[in-house]
Design an enzyme around this catalytic site. Sequence first.
Site, short mmCIF file in Angstrom:
data_model
loop_
_atom_site.label_atom_id
_atom_site.label_comp_id
_atom_site.label_asym_id
_atom_site.label_seq_id
_atom_site.Cartn_x
_atom_site.Cartn_y
_atom_site.Cartn_z
N GLU A 35 28.72 23.32 40.99
CA GLU A 35 28.34 24.38 40.06
C GLU A 35 27.93 25.62 40.86
O GLU A 35 27.29 26.52 40.35
CB GLU A 35 27.25 23.93 39.10
CG GLU A 35 26.00 23.39 39.75
CD GLU A 35 24.93 23.01 38.75
OE1 GLU A 35 24.48 23.91 38.02
OE2 GLU A 35 24.54 21.83 38.70
N HIS B 125 20.20 10.84 38.92
CA HIS B 125 20.28 12.24 39.32
C HIS B 125 18.83 12.65 39.60
O HIS B 125 17.96 12.48 38.73
CB HIS B 125 20.88 13.09 38.20
CG HIS B 125 20.65 14.54 38.42
ND1 HIS B 125 21.12 15.19 39.54
CD2 HIS B 125 19.94 15.45 37.73
CE1 HIS B 125 20.72 16.44 39.50
NE2 HIS B 125 19.99 16.64 38.42
N CYS C 2 25.28 19.29 36.90
CA CYS C 2 25.18 18.22 37.90
C CYS C 2 26.04 17.01 37.56
O CYS C 2 26.09 16.05 38.33
CB CYS C 2 23.72 17.78 38.06
SG CYS C 2 22.61 19.15 38.34
#
Length: 387
Positions: free
Chosen positions: A79, A233, A111
């Site tokens: 990103e 994450h 993400c």
Amino acid sequence: MNIGIDLISFYTPPFFLSLTDLAAQRKISAEKYTIGIGQDEMSILPPDEDVVTMGANAAQSLLDKVDKTQIKALIFATESGVDQSKSAGMFVHRLLGLSKECRVIEMKQACYSGTFSLHSAMGLISLQKNAKVLVINSDVARYDLNSPGEPTQGCGAVALIVSNNPRLLKVESESAYISEDVMDFWRPNYRSSAIVDGQYSTKIYLKALNECWKKYGELTKRLPEHVHHFCFHLPFTRMAEKALKQLFRCKEEFQSRFIKSSPGFRYNRVVGNSYTASLYLNLCSLLDCSAENLEGHRVGLFSYGSGFVAEFFSGVIQAGYGSHLLKDLHSRLISQRKKISYREYLEFYHYALPEQGEVFNVPHFTNGHFRFSGLDNHKRLYEKTVS
Ligand code: CAA
């Protein structure tokens, strides 16, 4: 189907800022960062690195271990792209000397896109069983100076070789995913740093975990106890504590799970957020740093990309995985980084490139194998520094 992660490697640039030093500048207690957020250091991107150089560096370490001609696709998840049209993967394709017969694409969904890339790679391999796919997750987490997000910055890349009969992790077929259009974190094209509604983003992350876990449980009939290790994450490592507390309501069970999972947080604690790479950095750290033999263990992976798409899936660690890890290289990468001062951090943060198309050379800072050397007529130039 026996497809999954055959090899894994990460790269982070050779500079870091201590969060204790940042806390002193911000006149707040260092424990807010080291305990409250769970971060000790953050990797800092020098002006001659970007997602391309980080991705190429991460992947380079894997290429000695595979036949490059078998890599039929390079999927680049980021990103923090460097161009609105051309895929960052095209630069990497050349830098790594990959075959012409290799598709290249860049993926974006905050993400999450690395996880979609992994599953796309598996789909390609199911159609062409001898093929291998190189998935690169590479990002720079950047927020405004003096904002709540500032201590959760960082940067890094994780490269995966995805193949049949994987040597590290067989990915299981059941997967639970959800999408919902929310504004918790975003970066308009005209900004170089992200905007985030921090407290709200944390709530949405946990809500997404709850829903994904529920669906995964329905699909597999598994309870949290049936998953040996969880990887998340990790925008900051304290997030893992919040996630595990939600999965394990009993205090003793939570505590033992937290201790068991801790080797997986080691790299993220000092690298900081690396967006698409973050979940796979947690996995890499777990494989490299666990003292336990993980053969046959099931790992649950939770991927979250603001905006948001989330997915919970799992994999089984393969027999003999330990001899295919690059832990010495990874530990050297981290231990040999140079600590920079707050002043140097500001200099790197404010470093700006010209926008008029003139020839411009970027000074040499990194010791990585590849560097961003400058611009010419709006073209980005990259060079290999070590043969
Ligand atoms: N000692 C120990 N702990 C302390 C402390 C001290 N001296 N001072 C504060 N704390 C604790 C607080 O009690 C709090 O703990 P809880 O979370 O248990 O409540 C913790 O430190 C953080 O303190 P605050 O809530 O006051 O922190 P903040 O509002 O300044 O910022 C944040 C926290 C919202 C996470 C901010 O860092 C942020 O916006 N980060 C970026 C966004 C983000 O990472 N979101 C995560 C979900 S979105 C996602 O995952 C995608 C992505 O990658 C961005």
